[in-house]
Design a protein around this motif. Structure first.
Motif, PDB file in Angstrom:
ATOM      1  N   ILE A  51      32.884 -34.148 -53.132  1.00  0.00           N
ATOM      2  CA  ILE A  51      32.568 -32.975 -52.340  1.00  0.00           C
ATOM      3  C   ILE A  51      31.558 -32.108 -53.087  1.00  0.00           C
ATOM      4  N   ARG A  52      30.589 -31.605 -52.368  1.00  0.00           N
ATOM      5  CA  ARG A  52      29.647 -30.641 -52.917  1.00  0.00           C
ATOM      6  C   ARG A  52      30.289 -29.270 -52.817  1.00  0.00           C
ATOM      7  N   TRP A  53      30.522 -28.659 -53.973  1.00  0.00           N
ATOM      8  CA  TRP A  53      31.291 -27.430 -53.998  1.00  0.00           C
ATOM      9  C   TRP A  53      30.695 -26.351 -53.101  1.00  0.00           C
ATOM     10  N   THR A  57      30.287 -30.336 -48.211  1.00  0.00           N
ATOM     11  CA  THR A  57      29.884 -31.647 -47.715  1.00  0.00           C
ATOM     12  C   THR A  57      30.577 -32.743 -48.511  1.00  0.00           C
ATOM     13  N   THR A  58      31.006 -33.795 -47.831  1.00  0.00           N
ATOM     14  CA  THR A  58      31.812 -34.835 -48.461  1.00  0.00           C
ATOM     15  C   THR A  58      31.227 -36.222 -48.256  1.00  0.00           C
ATOM     16  N   TYR A  59      31.621 -37.150 -49.130  1.00  0.00           N
ATOM     17  CA  TYR A  59      31.374 -38.563 -48.905  1.00  0.00           C
ATOM     18  C   TYR A  59      32.502 -39.360 -49.537  1.00  0.00           C
ATOM     19  N   TYR A  60      32.736 -40.569 -48.999  1.00  0.00           N
ATOM     20  CA  TYR A  60      33.917 -41.338 -49.335  1.00  0.00           C
ATOM     21  C   TYR A  60      33.596 -42.800 -49.601  1.00  0.00           C
ATOM     22  N   TYR A  61      34.467 -43.411 -50.388  1.00  0.00           N
ATOM     23  CA  TYR A  61      34.455 -44.849 -50.487  1.00  0.00           C
ATOM     24  C   TYR A  61      34.932 -45.419 -49.143  1.00  0.00           C
ATOM     25  N   GLU A  62      34.338 -46.513 -48.717  1.00  0.00           N
ATOM     26  CA  GLU A  62      34.568 -47.034 -47.377  1.00  0.00           C
ATOM     27  C   GLU A  62      36.048 -47.291 -47.086  1.00  0.00           C
ATOM     28  N   SER A  63      36.789 -47.802 -48.044  1.00  0.00           N
ATOM     29  CA  SER A  63      38.167 -48.198 -47.796  1.00  0.00           C
ATOM     30  C   SER A  63      39.110 -47.032 -47.520  1.00  0.00           C
ATOM     31  N   VAL A  64      38.709 -45.808 -47.859  1.00  0.00           N
ATOM     32  CA  VAL A  64      39.586 -44.661 -47.646  1.00  0.00           C
ATOM     33  C   VAL A  64      39.127 -43.758 -46.511  1.00  0.00           C
ATOM     34  N   LYS A  65      37.999 -44.061 -45.894  1.00  0.00           N
ATOM     35  CA  LYS A  65      37.505 -43.251 -44.787  1.00  0.00           C
ATOM     36  C   LYS A  65      38.522 -43.236 -43.649  1.00  0.00           C
ATOM     37  N   GLY A  66      38.783 -42.045 -43.131  1.00  0.00           N
ATOM     38  CA  GLY A  66      39.745 -41.895 -42.061  1.00  0.00           C
ATOM     39  C   GLY A  66      41.165 -41.710 -42.534  1.00  0.00           C
ATOM     40  N   ARG A  67      41.439 -41.983 -43.806  1.00  0.00           N
ATOM     41  CA  ARG A  67      42.776 -41.814 -44.369  1.00  0.00           C
ATOM     42  C   ARG A  67      42.840 -40.679 -45.386  1.00  0.00           C
ATOM     43  N   PHE A  68      41.802 -40.550 -46.197  1.00  0.00           N
ATOM     44  CA  PHE A  68      41.769 -39.529 -47.245  1.00  0.00           C
ATOM     45  C   PHE A  68      40.785 -38.431 -46.860  1.00  0.00           C
ATOM     46  N   ILE A  70      38.892 -35.054 -48.781  1.00  0.00           N
ATOM     47  CA  ILE A  70      38.666 -34.186 -49.928  1.00  0.00           C
ATOM     48  C   ILE A  70      38.242 -32.809 -49.425  1.00  0.00           C
ATOM     49  N   SER A  71      38.734 -31.775 -50.069  1.00  0.00           N
ATOM     50  CA  SER A  71      38.405 -30.407 -49.689  1.00  0.00           C
ATOM     51  C   SER A  71      38.473 -29.514 -50.916  1.00  0.00           C
ATOM     52  N   ARG A  72      38.031 -28.271 -50.769  1.00  0.00           N
ATOM     53  CA  ARG A  72      38.128 -27.327 -51.876  1.00  0.00           C
ATOM     54  C   ARG A  72      38.489 -25.954 -51.370  1.00  0.00           C
ATOM     55  N   ASP A  73      39.135 -25.180 -52.222  1.00  0.00           N
ATOM     56  CA  ASP A  73      39.499 -23.799 -51.958  1.00  0.00           C
ATOM     57  C   ASP A  73      38.754 -22.957 -52.982  1.00  0.00           C
ATOM     58  N   ASN A  74      37.745 -22.233 -52.523  1.00  0.00           N
ATOM     59  CA  ASN A  74      36.917 -21.458 -53.437  1.00  0.00           C
ATOM     60  C   ASN A  74      37.717 -20.380 -54.177  1.00  0.00           C
ATOM     61  N   ALA A  75      38.616 -19.729 -53.468  1.00  0.00           N
ATOM     62  CA  ALA A  75      39.388 -18.653 -54.068  1.00  0.00           C
ATOM     63  C   ALA A  75      40.297 -19.155 -55.181  1.00  0.00           C
ATOM     64  N   LYS A  76      40.792 -20.375 -55.054  1.00  0.00           N
ATOM     65  CA  LYS A  76      41.714 -20.935 -56.034  1.00  0.00           C
ATOM     66  C   LYS A  76      41.032 -21.845 -57.046  1.00  0.00           C
ATOM     67  N   ASN A  77      39.727 -22.063 -56.899  1.00  0.00           N
ATOM     68  CA  ASN A  77      38.996 -22.982 -57.772  1.00  0.00           C
ATOM     69  C   ASN A  77      39.708 -24.332 -57.862  1.00  0.00           C
ATOM     70  N   VAL A  79      40.287 -28.291 -56.039  1.00  0.00           N
ATOM     71  CA  VAL A  79      39.863 -29.380 -55.172  1.00  0.00           C
ATOM     72  C   VAL A  79      41.096 -30.186 -54.788  1.00  0.00           C
ATOM     73  N   TYR A  80      41.157 -30.609 -53.543  1.00  0.00           N
ATOM     74  CA  TYR A  80      42.306 -31.347 -53.037  1.00  0.00           C
ATOM     75  C   TYR A  80      41.889 -32.729 -52.562  1.00  0.00           C
ATOM     76  N   LEU A  81      42.842 -33.627 -52.586  1.00  0.00           N
ATOM     77  CA  LEU A  81      42.686 -34.922 -51.945  1.00  0.00           C
ATOM     78  C   LEU A  81      43.923 -35.155 -51.087  1.00  0.00           C
ATOM     79  N   GLN A  82      43.756 -35.001 -49.783  1.00  0.00           N
ATOM     80  CA  GLN A  82      44.833 -35.288 -48.845  1.00  0.00           C
ATOM     81  C   GLN A  82      44.816 -36.779 -48.556  1.00  0.00           C
ATOM     82  N   MET A  83      45.922 -37.445 -48.834  1.00  0.00           N
ATOM     83  CA  MET A  83      46.022 -38.891 -48.722  1.00  0.00           C
ATOM     84  C   MET A  83      47.051 -39.226 -47.657  1.00  0.00           C
TER      85      MET A  83
END
Length: 124
Positions: A51-53, A57-68, A70-77, A79-83
């Motif tokens: 993810i570009r902080w 904007t995000t990009y993924y490895y093909e095998s995890v697209k649609g399942r994972f 990535i996001s970020r919370d600026n206030a909390k500094n 980065v998350y990965l929802q799996m």
């Protein structure tokens, strides 16, 4: 000093979900690319998502697209990965990584800052 600390790993059944967190400190990351990599036993570390902080904007490895997601919370500094829809082959140690700029980078050597990793185990 840059510090990246992962958390949120654990044991889940196939089809389940986990959310990993990466707490970033020691620098302003507004111009950084943040990423998740994973490494299974006996295998090389591989790219998962990035993810570009500044823009989110995000990009993924093909095998995890649609399942994972990535996001970020600026206030909390943080980065998350929802799996979601986890599979046994997702079992690995997951690492948070960062680099200045580097949009589009997917190689381990492109990232200079790393967390300690958090174990994700998916049972069948």
């Amino acid at each position: 000093q840059v510090q990246l600390v992962e958390s949120g790993g654990g044991l889940v059944q196939a089809g389940g979900s986990l959310r990993l967190s990466c707490a970033a400190s020691g620098r302003t990351f507004s111009r950084y690319t943040m990423a998740w990599f994973r490494q299974a036993p006996g295998k090389e570390r591989e790219f998962v998502a990035a993810i570009r902080w500044s823009t989110g904007t995000t990009y993924y490895y093909e095998s995890v697209k649609g399942r994972f997601t990535i996001s970020r919370d600026n206030a909390k500094n943080t980065v998350y990965l929802q799996m979601n829809s986890l599979k046994p082959e997702d079992t690995a140690v997951y690492y948070c990584a960062a680099r200045f700029g580097g949009w589009g980078a997917t190689k381990v050597d492109d990232f200079g800052y790393w967390g300690q990793g958090t174990q994700v185990t998916v049972s069948s």
